[in-house]
Structures are given as structure tokens and as C-alpha cells.
Write a protein that holds these residues in place. Structure first.
Motif, PDB file in Angstrom:
ATOM      1  N   TRP A  59       5.285 -10.777 -21.623  1.00 35.39           N
ATOM      2  CA  TRP A  59       4.279  -9.733 -21.469  1.00 35.39           C
ATOM      3  C   TRP A  59       3.596  -9.808 -20.109  1.00 35.39           C
ATOM      4  CZ3 TRP A  59       4.363  -5.701 -24.394  1.00 35.39           C
ATOM      5  CH2 TRP A  59       4.873  -5.798 -25.695  1.00 35.39           C
ATOM      6  N   ALA A  60       3.291 -11.012 -19.661  1.00 31.42           N
ATOM      7  CA  ALA A  60       2.636 -11.163 -18.361  1.00 31.42           C
ATOM      8  C   ALA A  60       3.531 -10.653 -17.234  1.00 31.42           C
ATOM      9  CB  ALA A  60       2.283 -12.627 -18.134  1.00 31.42           C
ATOM     10  N   GLY A  61       4.817 -10.900 -17.357  1.00 28.26           N
ATOM     11  CA  GLY A  61       5.735 -10.420 -16.325  1.00 28.26           C
ATOM     12  C   GLY A  61       5.771  -8.912 -16.241  1.00 28.26           C
ATOM     13  N   PHE A  62       5.845  -8.229 -17.383  1.00 24.99           N
ATOM     14  CA  PHE A  62       5.884  -6.773 -17.372  1.00 24.99           C
ATOM     15  C   PHE A  62       4.551  -6.171 -16.915  1.00 24.99           C
ATOM     16  CE2 PHE A  62       9.593  -7.252 -20.222  1.00 24.99           C
ATOM     17  CZ  PHE A  62      10.469  -6.415 -19.549  1.00 24.99           C
ATOM     18  N   VAL A  63       3.449  -6.772 -17.328  1.00 26.39           N
ATOM     19  CA  VAL A  63       2.137  -6.286 -16.882  1.00 26.39           C
ATOM     20  C   VAL A  63       2.001  -6.464 -15.372  1.00 26.39           C
ATOM     21  CG1 VAL A  63      -0.350  -6.695 -17.008  1.00 26.39           C
ATOM     22  CG2 VAL A  63       1.011  -6.640 -19.103  1.00 26.39           C
ATOM     23  N   GLY A  64       2.409  -7.619 -14.866  1.00 22.35           N
ATOM     24  CA  GLY A  64       2.353  -7.841 -13.423  1.00 22.35           C
ATOM     25  C   GLY A  64       3.249  -6.889 -12.656  1.00 22.35           C
ATOM     26  N   LEU A  65       4.430  -6.599 -13.212  1.00 23.03           N
ATOM     27  CA  LEU A  65       5.352  -5.662 -12.572  1.00 23.03           C
ATOM     28  C   LEU A  65       4.742  -4.267 -12.452  1.00 23.03           C
ATOM     29  CD1 LEU A  65       8.270  -4.932 -11.592  1.00 23.03           C
ATOM     30  CD2 LEU A  65       8.811  -4.458 -13.988  1.00 23.03           C
ATOM     31  N   VAL A  66       4.209  -3.763 -13.561  1.00 24.18           N
ATOM     32  CA  VAL A  66       3.640  -2.409 -13.566  1.00 24.18           C
ATOM     33  C   VAL A  66       2.386  -2.339 -12.705  1.00 24.18           C
ATOM     34  CG1 VAL A  66       2.628  -0.619 -15.020  1.00 24.18           C
ATOM     35  CG2 VAL A  66       4.634  -1.883 -15.815  1.00 24.18           C
ATOM     36  N   ALA A  67       1.526  -3.343 -12.803  1.00 24.75           N
ATOM     37  CA  ALA A  67       0.270  -3.328 -12.049  1.00 24.75           C
ATOM     38  C   ALA A  67       0.526  -3.402 -10.543  1.00 24.75           C
ATOM     39  CB  ALA A  67      -0.613  -4.489 -12.496  1.00 24.75           C
ATOM     40  N   PHE A  68       1.405  -4.323 -10.131  1.00 26.67           N
ATOM     41  CA  PHE A  68       1.703  -4.475  -8.706  1.00 26.67           C
ATOM     42  C   PHE A  68       2.335  -3.199  -8.158  1.00 26.67           C
ATOM     43  CE2 PHE A  68       3.735  -5.728  -4.858  1.00 26.67           C
ATOM     44  CZ  PHE A  68       3.082  -6.860  -4.392  1.00 26.67           C
ATOM     45  N   TYR A  69       3.273  -2.637  -8.901  1.00 22.34           N
ATOM     46  CA  TYR A  69       3.961  -1.434  -8.426  1.00 22.34           C
ATOM     47  C   TYR A  69       3.002  -0.242  -8.370  1.00 22.34           C
ATOM     48  CZ  TYR A  69       7.713   1.950  -7.775  1.00 22.34           C
ATOM     49  OH  TYR A  69       8.535   2.933  -7.262  1.00 22.34           O
ATOM     50  N   SER A  70       2.119  -0.116  -9.339  1.00 16.10           N
ATOM     51  CA  SER A  70       1.177   1.006  -9.358  1.00 16.10           C
ATOM     52  C   SER A  70       0.206   0.925  -8.189  1.00 16.10           C
ATOM     53  CB  SER A  70       0.414   1.022 -10.684  1.00 16.10           C
ATOM     54  OG  SER A  70       1.293   1.167 -11.780  1.00 16.10           O
ATOM     55  N   ILE A  71      -0.336  -0.264  -7.962  1.00 15.05           N
ATOM     56  CA  ILE A  71      -1.269  -0.433  -6.849  1.00 15.05           C
ATOM     57  C   ILE A  71      -0.553  -0.208  -5.518  1.00 15.05           C
ATOM     58  CG2 ILE A  71      -2.751  -2.092  -5.657  1.00 15.05           C
ATOM     59  CD1 ILE A  71      -3.298  -3.380  -8.385  1.00 15.05           C
ATOM     60  N   GLY A  72       0.654  -0.746  -5.401  1.00 12.98           N
ATOM     61  CA  GLY A  72       1.407  -0.563  -4.160  1.00 12.98           C
ATOM     62  C   GLY A  72       1.736   0.890  -3.886  1.00 12.98           C
ATOM     63  N   MET A  73       2.169   1.625  -4.896  1.00 18.18           N
ATOM     64  CA  MET A  73       2.498   3.039  -4.699  1.00 18.18           C
ATOM     65  C   MET A  73       1.252   3.871  -4.414  1.00 18.18           C
ATOM     66  SD  MET A  73       5.663   3.395  -4.551  1.00 18.18           S
ATOM     67  CE  MET A  73       5.580   5.175  -4.413  1.00 18.18           C
ATOM     68  N   ALA A  74       0.109   3.475  -4.982  1.00 21.81           N
ATOM     69  CA  ALA A  74      -1.144   4.160  -4.650  1.00 21.81           C
ATOM     70  C   ALA A  74      -1.465   3.980  -3.167  1.00 21.81           C
ATOM     71  CB  ALA A  74      -2.277   3.633  -5.515  1.00 21.81           C
ATOM     72  N   PHE A  75      -1.241   2.773  -2.655  1.00 23.72           N
ATOM     73  CA  PHE A  75      -1.474   2.519  -1.236  1.00 23.72           C
ATOM     74  C   PHE A  75      -0.478   3.290  -0.373  1.00 23.72           C
ATOM     75  CE2 PHE A  75      -0.706  -0.229   2.549  1.00 23.72           C
ATOM     76  CZ  PHE A  75      -1.942  -0.033   3.150  1.00 23.72           C
ATOM     77  N   VAL A  76       0.797   3.333  -0.780  1.00 22.48           N
ATOM     78  CA  VAL A  76       1.812   4.091  -0.044  1.00 22.48           C
ATOM     79  C   VAL A  76       1.460   5.576  -0.017  1.00 22.48           C
ATOM     80  CG1 VAL A  76       4.231   4.824  -0.058  1.00 22.48           C
ATOM     81  CG2 VAL A  76       3.664   2.428  -0.458  1.00 22.48           C
ATOM     82  N   THR A  77       1.005   6.117  -1.148  1.00 19.46           N
ATOM     83  CA  THR A  77       0.616   7.523  -1.209  1.00 19.46           C
ATOM     84  C   THR A  77      -0.575   7.798  -0.298  1.00 19.46           C
ATOM     85  OG1 THR A  77       1.395   7.623  -3.501  1.00 19.46           O
ATOM     86  CG2 THR A  77      -0.053   9.392  -2.758  1.00 19.46           C
ATOM     87  N   PHE A  78      -1.499   6.852  -0.232  1.00 22.05           N
ATOM     88  CA  PHE A  78      -2.645   6.996   0.672  1.00 22.05           C
ATOM     89  C   PHE A  78      -2.189   7.061   2.126  1.00 22.05           C
ATOM     90  CE2 PHE A  78      -5.662   4.664   3.425  1.00 22.05           C
ATOM     91  CZ  PHE A  78      -6.711   5.582   3.434  1.00 22.05           C
ATOM     92  N   LEU A  79      -1.255   6.189   2.493  1.00 25.03           N
ATOM     93  CA  LEU A  79      -0.723   6.215   3.862  1.00 25.03           C
ATOM     94  C   LEU A  79       0.013   7.525   4.141  1.00 25.03           C
ATOM     95  CD1 LEU A  79       0.668   2.563   4.160  1.00 25.03           C
ATOM     96  CD2 LEU A  79      -1.465   3.466   5.108  1.00 25.03           C
ATOM     97  N   MET A  80       0.741   8.025   3.165  1.00 25.88           N
ATOM     98  CA  MET A  80       1.450   9.284   3.344  1.00 25.88           C
ATOM     99  C   MET A  80       0.472  10.453   3.460  1.00 25.88           C
ATOM    100  SD  MET A  80       4.596   8.632   0.648  1.00 25.88           S
ATOM    101  CE  MET A  80       5.355  10.224   0.903  1.00 25.88           C
ATOM    102  N   HIS A  81      -0.638  10.375   2.752  1.00 25.24           N
ATOM    103  CA  HIS A  81      -1.661  11.414   2.863  1.00 25.24           C
ATOM    104  C   HIS A  81      -2.235  11.463   4.278  1.00 25.24           C
ATOM    105  CE1 HIS A  81      -4.936  14.086   1.778  1.00 25.24           C
ATOM    106  NE2 HIS A  81      -5.821  13.193   2.216  1.00 25.24           N
ATOM    107  N   LYS A  82      -2.488  10.294   4.858  1.00 25.05           N
ATOM    108  CA  LYS A  82      -2.971  10.251   6.237  1.00 25.05           C
ATOM    109  C   LYS A  82      -1.915  10.780   7.208  1.00 25.05           C
ATOM    110  CE  LYS A  82      -5.196   6.726   7.709  1.00 25.05           C
ATOM    111  NZ  LYS A  82      -5.553   5.330   8.078  1.00 25.05           N
ATOM    112  N   LYS A  83      -0.658  10.462   6.933  1.00 27.16           N
ATOM    113  CA  LYS A  83       0.430  10.971   7.775  1.00 27.16           C
ATOM    114  C   LYS A  83       0.523  12.485   7.690  1.00 27.16           C
ATOM    115  CE  LYS A  83       4.327  10.391  10.167  1.00 27.16           C
ATOM    116  NZ  LYS A  83       4.417   9.741  11.496  1.00 27.16           N
ATOM    117  N   LYS A  84       0.327  13.023   6.512  1.00 28.77           N
ATOM    118  CA  LYS A  84       0.406  14.474   6.324  1.00 28.77           C
ATOM    119  C   LYS A  84      -0.774  15.171   6.999  1.00 28.77           C
ATOM    120  CE  LYS A  84       1.360  17.928   2.757  1.00 28.77           C
ATOM    121  NZ  LYS A  84       0.438  18.928   3.287  1.00 28.77           N
TER     122      LYS A  84
END
Length: 250
Positions: A59-84
Motif C-alpha cells: 500500500w505504501a508503494g502505491f500511495v507513494g507512486l500516485v502522490a509523487f506522480y500527481s505532485i510532479g505532474m502538477a509542477f510540470v503543468t505549472f511550468l507549461m502554463h508559464k511557457k504558454k
């Protein structure tokens, strides 16, 4: 061999045409997305195979996977918003396609011209499924228990093949670390490897020099020895002009 296969798959799915991807989106967005994808899987592997309690580890592995990926993609989307905002011509659909699939689809197109039809799902698997699975399998193999020469149960990582720790195990680990350093340093600071580039062709260098320092119009042209000999042969073959007798008397 599993690690080598993972590196080859990673190169095909993520490194092919990365220069064009960075040119469109910027190096920060590309590296952030790469870190998000593989960082989440690495964290999940650390939790899956690092915790002693198997039930909690899953369970910890799956929670860490989803949490890390969600936070990372939120940051990537923020960078793309600035690029746009900096370039309003860009669209969200085009930017996400450039980030997620364009380079591997370019590889699929280039290979299709040689080997024939290749389905689009091949590109998705090469980039978003196979490298991650190989990373999990590599972590699983490193966490496997083996019996050493003394009869003790130890982890395979650091005890591969029963070889002694120094120098063989240390040397093998350092080679992997050094290879990773070369790869990531080329992404972060590519100018470090400018000295290793192939020098420009002599013909291109001459063209560039002539464009910067053009020769005067009345400057004598340099000719080779072969051209001089050919010119002398042409002059010798030309007949002398005949002079009429009337012109001489006049």
C-alpha cells in the motif's frame, strides 16, 4: 542484461529527438516530466522492497507512486502554463503531445519507413510501460535473497555472483553510477562535452571563411598545377592567325 535492456528502451522512448523536444518546450519541462515519471516508480520500488512488513509495503508503494506522480505532474503543468503565457501561440493539446508522445512517434515513423507498418501502441509501450516495468524488475532482482559462500542469506545487490566486495562489486556499482552521471550531466550542462564534438569539415570551414573575408574582385585566382598544364595545352593547340599578303604590303 536487464539493466542494459532498460537503458536501451529508455534511450528509444525518451532520448530520441530530445533536442527538438527541448527546443519546443524547454529543458526544464522535459527534465521535470522525466523526473516525475521515473522518480515516482523509484520511490514505489523503495517502499515495496524496502519495508519489512509486506502488507504495508504494497500500500505504501502505491500511495507513494500516485502522490509523487500527481505532485510532479502538477509542477510540470505549472511550468507549461508559464511557457504558454510567454508564447500564446502554443496550445495545451500540442504541448502535451510534444511532451508525452511526439519523440517516440517520430521514432515509430522513421522505423516504419525501413521495417514497415508499426502500430501506435508500440510507441506507447516503449515510452510509458516497458522502461518502468524493467525498473521494477531490476529493483526486484536487486532485493532478492541469495546464499553467499559462507552459507549466510544476503541481498543480491552488492553480492552479485558471489564476487568479493572489493574490487568487483564496488567496480560494478561505480560503472553504473558513472554512466548515469555522464547521461544526466549532458542534460543539465551539455556545454561540458563541447570539446568532444567532431571538428567542422574543411570545405565548410573554407566556405565560412570566404563569406566572412571575401576576396577582391580583381584579385588573382589561385590555380592548381593541373589547371596550369591544361591551359598551356589549350594555348598550344590553338592555330596562329594567318596574315594575308595584301595586309603585309599595305
Amino acid at each position: 542484461m536487464l539493466f542494459v535492456g532498460g537503458v536501451e528502451c529508455f534511450a528509444a522512448g525518451w532520448i530520441y529527438n530530445i533536442e527538438e523536444q527541448i527546443e519546443r518546450l524547454g529543458a526544464t519541462i522535459v527534465i521535470a516530466y522525466m523526473t516525475t515519471t521515473f522518480g515516482s516508480v523509484t520511490l514505489a520500488c523503495a517502499l515495496w522492497f524496502g519495508l519489512s512488513n509486506a502488507d504495508n509495503a504494497v500500500w505504501a508503494g502505491f500511495v507513494g507512486l500516485v502522490a509523487f506522480y500527481s505532485i510532479g505532474m502538477a509542477f510540470v503543468t505549472f511550468l507549461m502554463h508559464k511557457k504558454k503565457q510567454a508564447n500564446p501561440i502554443l496550445t495545451w493539446k500540442g504541448m502535451y503531445y510534444d511532451l508525452v508522445m511526439r519523440n517516440v512517434m517520430d521514432l515509430r515513423r522513421d522505423l516504419s519507413e525501413v521495417v514497415g507498418y508499426m502500430p501506435s501502441v508500440w510507441g506507447f509501450l516503449v515510452k510509458h510501460f516497458i522502461p518502468q516495468c524493467i525498473l521494477v524488475l531490476f529493483a526486484l532482482g536487486a532485493d532478492a535473497n541469495i546464499t553467499d559462500s559462507s552459507g549466510n542469506e544476503v541481498k543480491e545487490f552488492g553480492h552479485y555472483g558471489g564476487y568479493v566486495t572489493r574490487p568487483y562489486q564496488v567496480l560494478g556499482i561505480l560503472i553504473v553510477v558513472f554512466t548515469g552521471f555522464l547521461f544526466f550531466s549532458s542534460l543539465v550542462y551539455p556545454k561540458m562535452y563541447d570539446a568532444m564534438q567532431k571538428p567542422e569539415d574543411s570545405v565548410e570551414t573554407k566556405k565560412a571563411h570566404s563569406s566572412i573575408h571575401p576576396e577582391p574582385e580583381n584579385a588573382p585566382k589561385e590555380t592548381s598545377a593541373k589547371e596550369d598544364v591544361e591551359a598551356q595545352q589549350v594555348d598550344a593547340e590553338e592555330p596562329e592567325e594567318m596574315v594575308e599578303p595584301e595586309e603585309i604590303l599595305a
